[in-house]
Design a protein around this motif. Structure first.
Motif, PDB file in Angstrom:
ATOM      1  N   HIS A  35      34.968  37.392  43.907  1.00  0.00           N
ATOM      2  CA  HIS A  35      35.280  39.033  43.810  1.00  0.00           C
ATOM      3  C   HIS A  35      34.760  39.714  42.495  1.00  0.00           C
ATOM      4  O   HIS A  35      34.781  39.104  41.358  1.00  0.00           O
ATOM      5  CB  HIS A  35      36.402  39.226  44.134  1.00  0.00           C
ATOM      6  N   PHE A  36      34.469  40.725  42.732  1.00  0.00           N
ATOM      7  CA  PHE A  36      33.965  41.514  41.255  1.00  0.00           C
ATOM      8  C   PHE A  36      33.890  43.052  41.409  1.00  0.00           C
ATOM      9  O   PHE A  36      34.315  43.549  42.456  1.00  0.00           O
ATOM     10  CB  PHE A  36      32.358  41.134  41.218  1.00  0.00           C
ATOM     11  N   ASP A  37      33.853  43.728  40.190  1.00  0.00           N
ATOM     12  CA  ASP A  37      33.686  45.065  40.232  1.00  0.00           C
ATOM     13  C   ASP A  37      32.594  45.245  39.381  1.00  0.00           C
ATOM     14  O   ASP A  37      31.440  45.300  39.679  1.00  0.00           O
ATOM     15  CB  ASP A  37      35.135  45.832  39.862  1.00  0.00           C
ATOM     16  N   ASP A  38      32.781  45.850  38.057  1.00  0.00           N
ATOM     17  CA  ASP A  38      31.789  45.896  37.156  1.00  0.00           C
ATOM     18  C   ASP A  38      31.480  44.617  36.498  1.00  0.00           C
ATOM     19  O   ASP A  38      30.641  44.486  35.305  1.00  0.00           O
ATOM     20  CB  ASP A  38      32.148  47.091  36.074  1.00  0.00           C
ATOM     21  N   ALA A  39      32.066  43.571  36.946  1.00  0.00           N
ATOM     22  CA  ALA A  39      31.982  41.971  36.303  1.00  0.00           C
ATOM     23  C   ALA A  39      32.303  41.335  37.276  1.00  0.00           C
ATOM     24  O   ALA A  39      33.134  41.702  38.232  1.00  0.00           O
ATOM     25  CB  ALA A  39      32.619  42.009  35.062  1.00  0.00           C
ATOM     26  N   VAL A  40      32.112  40.089  37.040  1.00  0.00           N
ATOM     27  CA  VAL A  40      32.659  38.898  38.275  1.00  0.00           C
ATOM     28  C   VAL A  40      34.058  38.706  37.675  1.00  0.00           C
ATOM     29  O   VAL A  40      34.383  38.329  36.442  1.00  0.00           O
ATOM     30  CB  VAL A  40      31.665  37.674  37.965  1.00  0.00           C
ATOM     31  N   ARG A  41      34.892  38.711  38.565  1.00  0.00           N
ATOM     32  CA  ARG A  41      36.499  38.539  38.206  1.00  0.00           C
ATOM     33  C   ARG A  41      36.826  37.260  38.545  1.00  0.00           C
ATOM     34  O   ARG A  41      37.656  36.581  37.808  1.00  0.00           O
ATOM     35  CB  ARG A  41      37.315  39.707  38.721  1.00  0.00           C
TER      36      ARG A  41
END
Length: 268
Positions: free
Chosen positions: A100-106
């Motif tokens: 899962h990610f947004d502005d980076a891989v979390r």
């Protein structure tokens, strides 16, 4: 959900195809050559089960929930779809992982095929919140070397971002020999822009960005831009042989998934 698309040198014969310059001599079917006087290559199915990574976008825009979606945000829908896919793949003994990610891989949970792996995936999904901005292209480029073995990538996202940069990133995945399926999540409001009265719009990714506007002045331009975006996305996915599956949050996710799987079976 699948039959492995990768051709290898295992025991299960797949098909013959005509020899082309550069093919390995040892793969030529010499018996067939004796009968036809033409060179053909024997191809085989890989015996290994599928390795699938589910890539879930948890950025702020996924938190949108309109009045017609029954209280289910795009993020809620994506999480349930991911859990359903994980269950299906593990049930057929495929290895499945979650990123899962947004502005980076979390977080990266590597693919496993044990039935108990579903618990790890569901627990991770249940703790996610839609937040932060989106950097799809940048994140996808970062992920390519982190997924060294080819397999199936299931991307669940609204795909909001620069279309040209996104297609370059998806092509990067394809160059690494991954098969890609994209479930693009829409809220009904995003497709028909139903707003009629003066409305305050606020960015879900940048909270300070808000505007009070008359939607009547925006609707035509919005729908035109939406059409352009969707056409470019569809063409790019077709060009890169990517399955693009638009789904809307007022549609039961099990129904949407069953429809896609039925289509996939007919085409393979």
């Amino acid at each position: 959900m699948h039959k492995s698309p990768h051709k290898g040198f295992s025991v299960e014969f797949k098909e013959h195809r005509q020899y082309v310059h550069g093919d390995e001599i040892r793969t030529i079917d010499w018996k067939l050559f004796g009968k036809t006087d033409r060179l053909y290559i024997r191809e085989y199915e890989e015996e290994t089960n599928l390795r699938c990574n589910i890539l879930l976008d948890k950025s702020g825009s996924m938190g949108y929930c309109g009045s017609r979606s029954g209280g289910v945000s795009k993020h809620d829908y994506a999480v349930r779809l991911a859990a359903c896919l994980g269950h299906l793949m593990l049930a057929q003994q495929d290895a499945v992982g979650l990123i899962h990610f947004d502005d980076a891989v979390r977080r990266i949970i590597p693919p496993r095929s044990k039935p108990t792996h579903l618990t790890a995936i569901v627990n991770e999904l249940s703790g996610l919140k839609a937040e932060h901005e989106t950097e799809l292209a940048s994140v996808f480029h970062q992920l390519v070397p982190k997924i060294p073995r080819r397999g199936l990538l299931v991307i669940i996202s609204d795909l909001f971002g620069n279309i040209d940069e996104l297609m370059k990133a998806l092509a990067h995945f394809r160059h690494a020999k991954h098969e890609i399926v994209i479930f693009q999540i829409w809220d009904p409001d995003e497709l028909d822009f139903p707003f009629r009265q003066w409305t305050q719009f606020q960015s879900l990714e940048q909270k300070s960005h808000r505007r009070l506007i008359d939607p009547a002045h925006l609707r035509k331009a919005y729908l035109k831009n939406l059409e352009t975006f969707r056409e470019a996305l569809t063409a790019g996915c077709h060009r890169n042989r990517i399955d693009l599956v638009p789904v809307v949050t007022d549609q039961p996710y099990a129904e949407a998934l069953a429809s896609y799987l039925a289509t996939r079976r007919r085409l393979r």
